[in-house]
Design an enzyme around this catalytic site. Structure first.
Site, mmCIF file in Angstrom:
data_model
loop_
_atom_site.group_PDB
_atom_site.id
_atom_site.type_symbol
_atom_site.label_atom_id
_atom_site.label_comp_id
_atom_site.label_asym_id
_atom_site.label_seq_id
_atom_site.Cartn_x
_atom_site.Cartn_y
_atom_site.Cartn_z
ATOM 1 N N GLY A 122 77.351 38.649 -10.610
ATOM 2 C CA GLY A 122 77.848 38.342 -10.783
ATOM 3 C C GLY A 122 78.364 38.259 -12.355
ATOM 4 O O GLY A 122 77.738 38.825 -12.626
ATOM 5 N N HIS A 123 79.435 37.861 -12.644
ATOM 6 C CA HIS A 123 79.739 38.200 -14.454
ATOM 7 C C HIS A 123 78.632 37.728 -15.045
ATOM 8 O O HIS A 123 78.344 36.772 -15.228
ATOM 9 C CB HIS A 123 82.024 38.076 -14.373
ATOM 10 C CG HIS A 123 81.463 35.850 -14.641
ATOM 11 N ND1 HIS A 123 82.723 35.422 -14.206
ATOM 12 C CD2 HIS A 123 80.225 35.078 -14.157
ATOM 13 C CE1 HIS A 123 82.242 34.377 -14.182
ATOM 14 N NE2 HIS A 123 80.938 33.678 -14.337
ATOM 15 N N ASN A 124 78.635 38.975 -16.362
ATOM 16 C CA ASN A 124 78.025 38.345 -17.856
ATOM 17 C C ASN A 124 76.023 39.032 -17.070
ATOM 18 O O ASN A 124 75.257 38.418 -17.851
ATOM 19 C CB ASN A 124 78.201 37.614 -17.622
ATOM 20 C CG ASN A 124 79.554 37.113 -18.633
ATOM 21 O OD1 ASN A 124 80.054 38.244 -19.074
ATOM 22 N ND2 ASN A 124 80.012 35.916 -18.907
#
Length: 353
Positions: A257-259
């Site tokens: 996922g993001h980050n």
């Protein structure tokens, strides 16, 4: 099994030379001139092939083994039949991996659909503003967007799409059908078929009219010597970056996922899902089908057993398993207690819940 025409046996290397190259000790020097052409599993290894064993569980397989040599450590040396030369190695798996690389160097990279191609295929599209260093190969139907930079010796395989402004280092392979956008890729990176790098992260804000999309304006940064499996997806960051650390190996069908920030030299097995903004330390090993909660930290050197659900932080160096994931000794105690209760109910004539 017939020889595999996709990866046929090579001309061969002497056993003495191979031993020297992989850092193993050939116990029978008189076998040094034997020619090794391929690798094989223990149970069906033939003359001209090399195999390895890691545990006594392979003992029965040795009955049908006719290999020209077996790699093992000191603890297993006594199991090897007298007619098979032993290559003694401190780490048999590492030694065997090196032998495979020597015998089948072409298998170390995704297979090209245009093995004789040099330069850019006339059936590819390269934007005039893209900058390609010497020796870059671009296969048919690949698309290179505006402002892309690709380093020397990299290969963009058939049907891959490299989005605007993406930068790819030297010696990389972007395999067939992969897509990259909003990404900075280091040197000697392998991205396998169908991987999706740098698409939107999954971010929405609930409102009176439904889910409102949150802008995703970060990047994906992939450091040197990373390998990313087929059909794996790595979302770009929301406002910060998603980072994959140097030397990390990611299997097929993984969702990151993001980050998310993954450290150096991690191993992440198929069907793992890592939710946004999680931090994974260096040298972490995550087994297959593990689910990792967002906004948590997995410490350096931790190991997560397959099929676990990680809901909270994992301290450095710990081994966790189960749902929810907990220290392995506690998980195994819980499993043993559950099995004991189940067996007790059976003996009393009860039914399993």
């Amino acid at each position: 099994m017939e020889h595999n025409h996709f990866f046929p046996p090579r001309d061969g290397v002497s056993l003495a030379s191979l031993a020297a190259q992989i850092g193993a000790e050939l116990l029978d020097a008189s076998a040094g001139e034997r020619v090794i052409r391929s690798v094989a599993p223990v149970y069906r290894a033939k003359q001209g092939e090399i195999c390895y064993i890691l545990s006594r569980r392979s003992k029965d397989e040795l009955k049908t083994c006719e290999a020209s040599a077996i790699v093992c450590d000191k603890a297993l040396k006594s199991l090897i039949p007298d007619h098979i030369p032993v290559l003694l190695a401190a780490s048999p798996a590492t030694a065997f991996a090196l032998a495979g690389q020597i015998l089948f160097p072409k298998a170390m990279q995704p297979v090209s659909v245009s093995p004789t191609l040099s330069g850019v295929s006339p059936a590819a599209y390269v934007d005039p503003t893209a900058r390609l260093e010497a020796g870059v190969l671009v296969e048919p139907m690949a698309v290179i967007g505006a402002g892309v930079e690709i380093g020397e010796g990299s290969r963009i395989c058939a049907g891959a799409v490299i989005g605007e402004g993406v930068r790819i280092g030297r010696g990389c392979t972007i395999s067939a059908g992969a897509t990259l956008q909003s990404a900075l890729v280091g040197n000697n990176v392998i991205i396998h078929n169908g991987a999706r790098i740098g698409q939107d992260g999954f971010g929405y804000a609930p409102g009176s009219r439904g889910m409102l999309k949150i802008v995703q304006i970060g990047r994906v940064i992939i450091q040197d010597h990373v390998e990313i499996g087929a059909n794996t997806t790595i979302d770009r960051g929301t406002m910060d970056d998603t980072v994959i650390g140097e030397g990390t190996k990611i299997d097929n069908l993984v969702q990151i996922g993001h980050n998310v920030r993954i450290g150096r030299h991690c191993g992440i097995v198929s069907q793992v899902g890592i939710a946004g903004s999680t931090k994974v330390g260096d040298g972490v090993m995550i087994g297959g089908a593990v689910g990792v909660n967002g906004h948590i930290t997995i410490g350096d050197g931790a190991q997560i057993a397959a099929m676990s659900g990680v809901l909270s932080d994992v301290p450095p160096g710990e081994r966790y398993g189960g749902v929810p994931a907990r220290p392995m000794k506690d998980f195994l105690k819980d499993v043993a207690a559950a099995l004991s209760q189940s067996e007790s109910r059976k003996q009393k004539g009860g039914k399993n819940d």
